[in-house]
Design an enzyme around this catalytic site. Structure first.
Site: not given
Length: 476
Positions: A37, A83-84, A115-116
């Site tokens: 993000t 994207d994590s 962060t995920d």
């Protein structure tokens, strides 16, 4: 899903600095931009997506990085950015080898990450990087850097500051919202708050406020670079399943998994394979990390270059057997005492070589299988207690140990309960309590002036945010 076989990394580029900058900190920090993000921008519909050059352009505009006490910053980026939610063990391998490649040229590393799944990557890097003597700080944001009140600016500047800090913290860490946590002790606690991460069973290694306080007594020792050089382990086994119990719900699928896994030593199930301990694995399930676009190796030795993966879904007649199972039980490690067939299935799977680890659904506290009769049954069956490890870390640690050649299931069970990278408190530490019964490692921090385990920088640099105030050492 992100195809890790196409992942590459750009060459580091030094950030643009004013010609008249006078630096007092000549340490060098490399930012490894993996995505997340922090570097996203909104699309026409308002949803966020990764942008390849956005973070690089923003870093050149962060004036706080020009402060003389900040280290020199360079940036390299993964291509494509990830994207994590799409992170895989192949990516963990690539990140570890990128750090290895540039290890000798920098004093610290900052990994920008979504962060995920940041806690999983932090745990994986902590196990992959043995004898780490430099800071590796993961950070990110809940709001993109371009947002009016983004948390990314402060998180990134603070992570860079700590990665280039003169008091070296030689660990894989997560920095978020003023706190530096040991990475393999962290979990994402809140998806809708700027205070997204916490370390429920371990105090922060450092906190930023008007002063910088480092809890020196918790920081791991810097290894001797000659006697204990960096070693990079790049083998993770994907045949690990995490299961959360729900009281009274059907556990037919879990029973089927245990049944399939207990037959994993049968060549008829997996085809011609090789035995690791008492478990058969198929060579076709192993992907060489050199096929993952790995950067050229830098400092240190690389141990193992593979990541085992389950076979394709096509043609699979039954559940792919798990070599490791993490079960999230209730409280201190309890489950229903009515399901004797479940205990029997667990015992059968363990006897066949499957490693079963017990964690708790509680965020804080620890698993103690001898606290209640139901936990005692799991212990007698051969289950391993995760102690005060997070479930995220327990799963990654199990994957790491299963990937190491030459370890038997009994070896892995022993190592799961051992402290390898600070991910679990020793039983002695967990038994030491103050008069109120609070474990010593969870005691509130004393004021810096009252404890020798803290290191404080004080000052009021007017041109810096309060959390980056620089001054003299008042305590060591």
């Amino acid at each position: 899903m992100q195809d890790a076989n196409q992942l590459t990394v750009s060459e580091p580029v030094l950030r643009k600095y004013p010609a008249d900058r006078v630096a007092t900190n000549n340490r060098r920090v490399l930012i490894i931009n993996t995505g997340g993000t922090i570097g996203m921008e909104p699309s026409e519909t308002g949803s966020l997506g990764v942008k390849s050059n956005f973070l690089a352009s923003m870093i050149n505009r962060l004036d706080e990085l020009n402060h003389p006490n900040m280290p020199l910053v360079s940036l390299c980026s993964m291509d494509p950015l990830i994207d994590s939610a799409s992170i895989s063990p192949d990516d963990w391998i690539y990140f570890a080898r990128t750090i290895q490649k540039y290890y000798d040229g920098y004093d610290g590393f900052v990994v920008t990450h979504g962060t995920d799944t940041m806690s999983y990557t932090a745990a994986a890097l902590s196990f992959a990087l043995e004898n780490l003597a430099k800071p590796v700080v993961l950070t990110g944001a809940q709001l993109p850097l371009g947002h009016p009140y983004t948390d990314g600016r402060q998180n990134l500047a603070s992570a860079i500051f700590l990665a280039g800090y003169e008091l070296v913290i030689p660990e894989v860490c997560i920095f978020f919202n003023r706190h530096l946590h040991r990475g393999n002790r962290c979990i994402k606690e809140n998806s809708w708050s700027l205070d997204a991460f916490g370390s429920p069973n371990f105090s922060p290694l450092a906190s930023l406020g008007i002063s910088v306080t480092v809890n020196k007594g918790l920081v791991r020792r810097i290894p001797d670079p000659v006697a204990s050089p960096l070693r990079v382990f790049t083998r993770f086994d994907r045949s690990v399943v995490v299961i959360r119990l729900v009281p009274g719900f059907s556990d037919d699928l879990l029973m089927l998994l245990l049944e399939s896994s207990s037959q994993a030593s049968s060549p008829e199930l997996l085809g011609a394979g090789k035995t690791r301990g008492s478990v058969v694995t198929n060579d076709a399930d192993v992907t060489d990390a050199t096929d993952v676009g790995s950067p050229d190796a830098g400092s240190g030795a690389t141990e193992g270059l593979a990541c085992s993966a389950p076979p394709p879904l096509e043609g699979r007649a039954r559940l792919h057997p798990a070599r490791g199972i993490v079960i999230q039980t209730y409280g201190t490690g309890n489950m229903s005492s009515r399901r004797t067939d479940f205990i029997h299935a667990v015992t059968k799977a363990i006897d066949s070589g499957v490693v079963v680890v017990i964690t708790s659904q509680c965020v804080r506290g620890e698993v103690r299988l001898d606290s209640y009769d139901t936990g005692e049954q799991l212990k007698k069956a051969g289950c391993v207690s995760a102690g005060d490890m997070t479930t995220d870390t327990a799963a990654v640690k199990l994957s790491y140990l299963l990937g190491q050649a030459g370890l038997t299931p009994n070896d892995i069970r022993t190592q799961m309960e051992a402290d390898l990278r600070g991910e679990i408190s020793s039983r002695l530490d967990r038994n030491i309590s103050d008069p109120r019964g609070t474990p010593a490692y969870l005691k509130p921090h004393l004021p810096a002036a009252a404890t020798a385990s803290s290191f404080v920088l004080r000052g009021a640099g007017a041109d810096l945010p309060p959390s980056l105030s620089i001054g003299h050492h008042s305590q060591f």
